[in-house]
Design a protein around this motif. Structure first.
Motif, mmCIF file in Angstrom:
data_model
loop_
_atom_site.group_PDB
_atom_site.id
_atom_site.type_symbol
_atom_site.label_atom_id
_atom_site.label_comp_id
_atom_site.label_asym_id
_atom_site.label_seq_id
_atom_site.Cartn_x
_atom_site.Cartn_y
_atom_site.Cartn_z
ATOM 1 N N UNK A 47 52.664 -21.169 -23.991
ATOM 2 C CA UNK A 47 52.979 -19.937 -24.552
ATOM 3 C C UNK A 47 53.266 -18.720 -23.685
ATOM 4 N N UNK A 48 54.036 -17.958 -24.015
ATOM 5 C CA UNK A 48 54.656 -16.816 -23.162
ATOM 6 C C UNK A 48 53.527 -15.636 -22.565
ATOM 7 N N UNK A 49 52.511 -15.709 -23.560
ATOM 8 C CA UNK A 49 51.638 -14.956 -23.065
ATOM 9 C C UNK A 49 50.105 -15.259 -22.394
ATOM 10 N N UNK A 50 50.532 -16.385 -21.564
ATOM 11 C CA UNK A 50 49.225 -16.981 -20.847
ATOM 12 C C UNK A 50 49.079 -16.093 -19.747
ATOM 13 N N UNK A 51 47.972 -15.327 -19.794
ATOM 14 C CA UNK A 51 47.730 -14.619 -18.491
ATOM 15 C C UNK A 51 47.230 -15.424 -17.480
ATOM 16 N N UNK A 52 46.613 -16.605 -17.735
ATOM 17 C CA UNK A 52 46.069 -17.419 -16.828
ATOM 18 C C UNK A 52 47.174 -18.275 -16.049
ATOM 19 N N UNK A 53 48.186 -18.591 -16.703
ATOM 20 C CA UNK A 53 49.292 -19.086 -16.061
ATOM 21 C C UNK A 53 50.173 -17.986 -15.182
ATOM 22 N N UNK A 54 49.854 -16.667 -15.562
ATOM 23 C CA UNK A 54 50.569 -15.668 -14.664
ATOM 24 C C UNK A 54 49.752 -15.653 -13.398
ATOM 25 N N UNK A 55 48.595 -15.588 -13.510
ATOM 26 C CA UNK A 55 47.512 -15.321 -12.296
ATOM 27 C C UNK A 55 47.873 -16.619 -11.355
ATOM 28 N N UNK A 56 47.911 -17.978 -12.067
ATOM 29 C CA UNK A 56 48.364 -19.093 -11.308
ATOM 30 C C UNK A 56 49.514 -18.982 -10.433
ATOM 31 N N UNK A 57 50.552 -18.495 -11.210
ATOM 32 C CA UNK A 57 51.888 -18.399 -10.643
ATOM 33 C C UNK A 57 51.747 -17.629 -9.364
ATOM 34 N N UNK A 58 51.022 -16.248 -9.343
ATOM 35 C CA UNK A 58 51.013 -15.348 -8.227
ATOM 36 C C UNK A 58 50.402 -16.283 -7.108
ATOM 37 N N UNK A 59 49.118 -16.919 -7.489
ATOM 38 C CA UNK A 59 48.151 -17.530 -6.526
ATOM 39 C C UNK A 59 49.008 -18.600 -5.770
ATOM 40 N N UNK A 60 49.966 -19.414 -6.520
ATOM 41 C CA UNK A 60 50.713 -20.487 -5.902
ATOM 42 C C UNK A 60 51.626 -19.990 -5.090
ATOM 43 N N UNK A 61 52.293 -18.808 -5.321
ATOM 44 C CA UNK A 61 53.335 -18.340 -4.556
ATOM 45 C C UNK A 61 52.887 -17.754 -3.301
ATOM 46 N N UNK A 62 51.601 -17.317 -3.217
ATOM 47 C CA UNK A 62 50.847 -16.459 -2.250
ATOM 48 C C UNK A 62 50.468 -17.746 -1.216
ATOM 49 N N UNK A 63 50.181 -18.995 -1.736
ATOM 50 C CA UNK A 63 49.523 -20.077 -0.925
ATOM 51 C C UNK A 63 50.886 -20.521 -0.263
ATOM 52 N N UNK A 64 51.798 -20.632 -0.923
ATOM 53 C CA UNK A 64 53.124 -20.906 -0.230
ATOM 54 C C UNK A 64 53.436 -20.191 0.985
ATOM 55 N N UNK A 65 53.318 -18.850 0.815
ATOM 56 C CA UNK A 65 53.410 -18.005 2.124
ATOM 57 C C UNK A 65 52.531 -18.480 3.379
ATOM 58 N N UNK A 66 51.285 -18.733 2.801
ATOM 59 C CA UNK A 66 50.128 -19.020 3.847
ATOM 60 C C UNK A 66 50.484 -20.159 4.504
ATOM 61 N N UNK A 67 51.156 -21.308 4.031
ATOM 62 C CA UNK A 67 51.378 -22.331 4.549
ATOM 63 C C UNK A 67 52.517 -22.327 6.005
ATOM 64 N N UNK A 68 53.266 -21.219 5.876
ATOM 65 C CA UNK A 68 54.300 -20.943 7.182
ATOM 66 C C UNK A 68 53.647 -19.984 8.014
ATOM 67 N N UNK A 69 53.788 -20.400 9.260
ATOM 68 C CA UNK A 69 53.195 -19.657 10.232
ATOM 69 C C UNK A 69 53.899 -18.190 10.351
ATOM 70 N N UNK A 70 55.173 -18.259 10.250
ATOM 71 C CA UNK A 70 55.557 -16.646 10.007
ATOM 72 C C UNK A 70 55.170 -16.015 8.756
ATOM 73 N N UNK A 71 54.897 -16.445 7.730
ATOM 74 C CA UNK A 71 54.598 -15.625 6.744
ATOM 75 C C UNK A 71 52.985 -15.737 6.276
#
Length: 659
Positions: A578-602
Motif C-alpha cells: 500500500x502507498x501509505x506504508x511508513x515502514x517501507x519508506x524508512x526501509x527505502x531511506x536506509x537502503x539508499x544510505x547503505x548504498x552510499x556507505x558501500x562506496x569509498x567516496x560517499x
C-alpha cells in the motif's frame, strides 16, 4: 534527352498529370508581364489541386527565366514576427535589387493557416515587398473583403476561385492515369470532378469490384486509398507515422517504427500524396485526418504507441537543440499530442481564427472592459497596474480584423518586485520562499481570458497553453512558473497531472512548478503529455521541489512514525502498495544510505546521515564529534549527503515510472 537531369523527368511527369487550368495559367502570364496586378489569389476547397497548380505555375515562370520561391504556410506559426521573418528569408536577394521588370515569383501555399493574419498580411507586410516581385497565393479561404475592396488593392490583386474539373478535364485526367474507361462515368459521379478524389479513385484496386465502384464511407476510403500504396506492413506503418507527425524526417520515423528506415523514408517520399519540406514529409490534410481517424478506430493502442514514441524522440532532440530549433520541436511535440483533451483541435486551421500579438496602448480600453466584465473593478485595476509596471506582459489574441478576442498577462517577478495591492502575486512569491525555490527566473501567468467564455474551454485557452510552452517555459533551463486559474476539479486535475504544487487563496488556484536542470523542462513536458494521453504506468505525483522538501522532513522524523503519516514521499511508486506504508519508506531511506556507505567516496556522507537521523546522536555537535570532524565540515557533508541521497532516490523513481 540524353543530357536530361532528373528534374526534367519530374517536370514531364508533372505535366502528364496536369490538366485544364488554362485560365489560371493565362492569368499568370498576365501577372508576369507589364500588368498592374501584383498578386494572384487562388482559393478553393481542400483537394482541388491548388498546390499542384502552384508547382505548374513555377514551371511556367522558369520557362520565362523568372526565378521563383515556394513557401508553405503550414511550416510557419501564424504570428506576425515569424511570418515576416520566413518571407524575408524565402525571397532571394536578387528580388531586392532596383529593376524595372518582373524578376521574381513568390508562391505561398496553404495560406488558410495564416487566416488570422490576413488584414496584417495585406496592409502591413505585402506593401514592404519589392515592386518587381509577383505573388501567387493558394488558400482554402477567400481573401477578406477589406482586402478586395480597399482602393489601393483593387487594381493590384486578382482573385480566382479554383473550381473542380469539368467533365472533359476529369476524363482527360482519368485517361492520363490509364484508368479503365468503363469506370469513368462512375468516377465522375463519385468525385464530382474533385481532383484529389479522382487521384485516389485511380489508385483503387479494381480486381474485385465488378462493374461498380463503391465509396460509401468517404473517410475510410480516403485512408484505404492512401494506404493501398503500401506493399508491406512496414510501408503502411510509415504512412501512418507521416499522418501522426507534423513533419516526418528520417530520425523521427526511425524512432516511431524502432527499426532502420532509410529505404522506407525514401519510398515514402516518392508517394504521390506525400509532400516534402526542409523539415520532413507530410500527407495532404484530408488524408492525414482520414488515416488518423482510421488508425484510432482500428488500432487505438498502435496510435498511442506512435504518439508516445514520436513525443519521446522530439523531447530528446530538444535537449541538444539550439533555442530556435527547440521551440520548433516543442511545437511539433504539441502537434503529435493534439488528440488530448487540452490540445484537441489546437492545430487545425479551421479552428484557428486567432493570432498572438503584443498588446499596445490602443488595446488597453478593450482589455480593461473585458476584465471588468469577468473580474470586476478590482481585476480591471490590477490589469492596469501591471500594464504600467510591465507593458510587455500582455499578449493579445486577435481576430483577422485585429480585434482583441482574449489575452494573457505573464509577469516576470523577483523579491524586489513592487506588487502594489496585488495580494495574490505577493502570496505567490511568499510561497516560493517557503518552498525554498530561489530560481533567478520567476514568471506568473497572472490572468488569461476569452472575451466571452472567460476561462472555460475555448480556442483562447488552447492558445494560452501553446504560448506558455513555446514562448515562456521552453526558453529557460531553470525557471519557476505559476499560473492563476479557477479552483475547480478540472483545473486541480490538470495541475496535479502537471506535477504542480498548488497554492489556494480566495477561491483561486495558483499552480507552481520549478523547472531546473536536475528535472528538466523537457522531461516535464514529456511526462505531462504522457499523463494527458492517459499513458500506461504510474504517473509522477510529486514535483521535484515537493520531493526535496518531503525528503528533509522524512529524515528529520525518521524515528517518529506518527510524524511521517502525511509525508508526500509515501506517494512514491518505489514503495509499491500500500502507498501509505511508513515502514517501507524508512526501509527505502536506509537502503539508499547503505548504498552510499558501500562506496569509498560517499561513505563519509552516509556516516553523517546515519549519525544525524538514522541512528542519531543527541545533537548535531555530538554527531560531528563522534565522526571526528569539525562542525563546519559536518554541516558541509550533511548538505552534500541530503542532496546526493535525494538525487539517487529521485532517479530511481523516474526510471521506475518510465518502465
Amino acid at each position: 534527352m540524353a543530357n536530361d537531369v532528373m528534374a526534367d523527368s519530374l517536370a514531364r511527369s508533372q505535366a502528364r498529370w496536369f490538366v485544364g487550368r488554362k485560365r489560371e495559367c493565362a492569368l499568370l502570364d498576365e501577372l508576369l508581364s507589364d500588368s498592374p496586378s501584383r498578386v494572384l489569389y487562388i482559393s478553393g476547397p481542400g483537394g482541388t489541386g491548388k498546390s499542384c497548380l502552384l508547382h505548374q505555375l513555377r514551371v511556367l515562370a522558369d520557362k520565362q527565366g523568372i526565378e521563383s520561391v515556394y513557401l508553405d504556410a503550414r511550416d510557419v506559426i501564424a504570428e506576425p514576427q515569424l511570418v515576416s521573418a520566413a518571407i524575408t528569408a524565402a525571397v532571394p536577394t536578387l528580388l531586392t535589387t532596383n529593376q524595372s521588370t518582373v524578376n521574381g515569383l513568390l508562391l505561398l501555399d496553404s495560406l488558410e493557416y495564416w487566416d488570422c493574419l490576413q488584414h496584417w498580411f495585406a496592409h502591413q507586410l505585402l506593401p514592404t515587398l519589392p515592386d518587381t516581385l509577383r505573388i501567387v497565393i493558394a488558400s482554402r479561404s477567400e481573401p477578406v473583403v477589406s482586402w478586395l475592396t480597399h482602393t489601393a488593392w483593387r487594381q493590384v490583386i486578382c482573385h480566382l476561385s479554383l473550381p473542380s474539373f469539368s467533365d472533359s478535364e476529369a476524363r482527360r485526367f482519368l485517361r492520363g492515369a490509364q484508368f479503365p474507361t468503363q469506370y469513368h462515368a462512375q468516377a465522375l459521379a463519385i468525385s464530382r470532378g474533385h481532383p484529389l478524389s479522382l487521384a485516389l479513385i485511380t489508385q483503387l484496386d479494381l480486381t474485385a469490384s465488378g462493374n461498380k465502384l463503391d465509396l460509401s464511407s468517404v473517410m475510410s476510403d480516403l485512408a484505404a486509398c492512401y494506404l493501398n500504396d503500401a506493399l508491406s506492413a512496414e510501408q503502411r506503418q510509415a504512412m501512418e507515422a507521416a499522418a501522426v507527425a507534423l513533419r516526418l524526417d528520417e530520425p523521427l520515423l526511425r524512432a516511431m517504427l524502432q527499426q532502420p528506415v532509410r529505404r522506407l523514408h525514401h519510398w515514402l517520399s516518392q508517394q504521390t500524396c506525400i509532400s516534402r519540406t526542409s523539415e520532413g514529409l507530410f500527407p495532404h490534410d484530408l488524408l492525414r485526418q482520414a488515416v488518423v481517424e482510421d488508425l484510432r478506430q482500428r488500432d487505438p493502442q498502435r496510435y498511442d504507441e506512435l504518439v508516445a514514441r514520436a513525443d519521446q524522440h522530439l523531447t530528446e532532440r530538444m535537449k541538444t537543440a539550439t533555442p530556435e530549433n527547440r521551440l520548433r520541436l516543442a511545437y511539433q511535440s504539441l502537434f503529435v499530442n493534439r488528440a488530448t483533451n487540452v490540445l484537441q483541435q489546437s492545430f487545425e486551421a479551421e479552428d484557428a481564427p486567432l493570432y498572438a500579438d503584443v498588446a499596445s496602448s490602443t488595446d488597453l480600453p478593450a482589455l480593461k472592459a473585458m476584465t471588468r466584465c469577468h473580474e470586476g473593478h478590482s481585476g480591471e485595476e490590477n490589469l492596469a497596474y501591471w500594464y504600467r509596471q510591465q507593458p510587455e506582459s500582455i499578449t493579445v489574441f486577435r481576430t483577422p480584423e485585429q480585434q482583441p478576442l482574449g489575452y494573457m498577462q505573464v509577469l516576470y517577478l523577483d523579491g524586489d518586485s513592487d506588487c502594489g495591492d496585488d495580494q495574490l502575486s505577493r502570496a505567490w512569491l511568499g510561497e516560493l520562499s517557503q518552498l525554498g525555490i530561489h530560481s533567478q527566473t520567476k514568471f506568473l501567468c497572472r490572468r488569461w481570458m476569452d472575451a466571452t467564455a472567460y476561462q472555460q474551454r475555448s480556442h483562447v485557452l488552447k492558445q494560452v497553453y501553446v504560448r506558455m510552452m513555446t514562448h515562456h517555459i521552453m526558453r529557460f533551463e531553470d525557471c519557476v512558473m505559476g499560473c492563476v486559474m479557477p479552483d475547480d476539479p478540472p483545473n486541480r486535475a490538470l495541475a496535479e497531472a502537471s506535477g504542480h504544487a498548488l497554492l489556494r487563496t480566495r477561491g483561486t488556484l495558483v499552480a507552481i512548478h520549478h523547472y531546473q536542470p536536475k528535472h528538466t523542462i523537457i522531461d516535464w513536458l514529456q511526462t505531462l503529455h504522457s499523463r494527458l494521453r492517459g499513458g500506461a504506468g504510474p504517473a509522477p505525483t510529486l514535483a521535484r521541489h515537493e520531493f526535496d522538501n518531503a525528503l528533509k522532513m522524512a529524515l528529520k522524523y525518521f524515528l517518529k512514525p506518527a510524524k511521517l503519516r502525511d509525508n508526500k514521499l509515501l506517494e512514491l511508486a518505489l514503495l509499491g502498495q500500500p502507498a501509505d506504508d511508513i515502514f517501507a519508506l524508512r526501509e527505502l531511506l536506509s537502503q539508499h544510505t547503505n548504498q552510499l556507505a558501500q562506496a569509498t567516496r560517499t561513505a563519509p556522507l552516509a556516516a553523517v546521515l546515519d549519525r544525524t537521523w538514522l541512528k542519531p546522536c543527541s545533537s548535531q555537535q555530538a554527531a560531528a564529534e563522534s565522526l571526528n570532524i569539525s562542525f563546519s565540515t559536518y554541516r558541509r557533508r550533511l548538505a552534500q549527503a541530503v542532496d546526493l541521497l535525494g538525487e539517487n532516490i529521485w532517479e530511481a523513481e523516474q526510471r521506475l515510472l518510465q518502465e
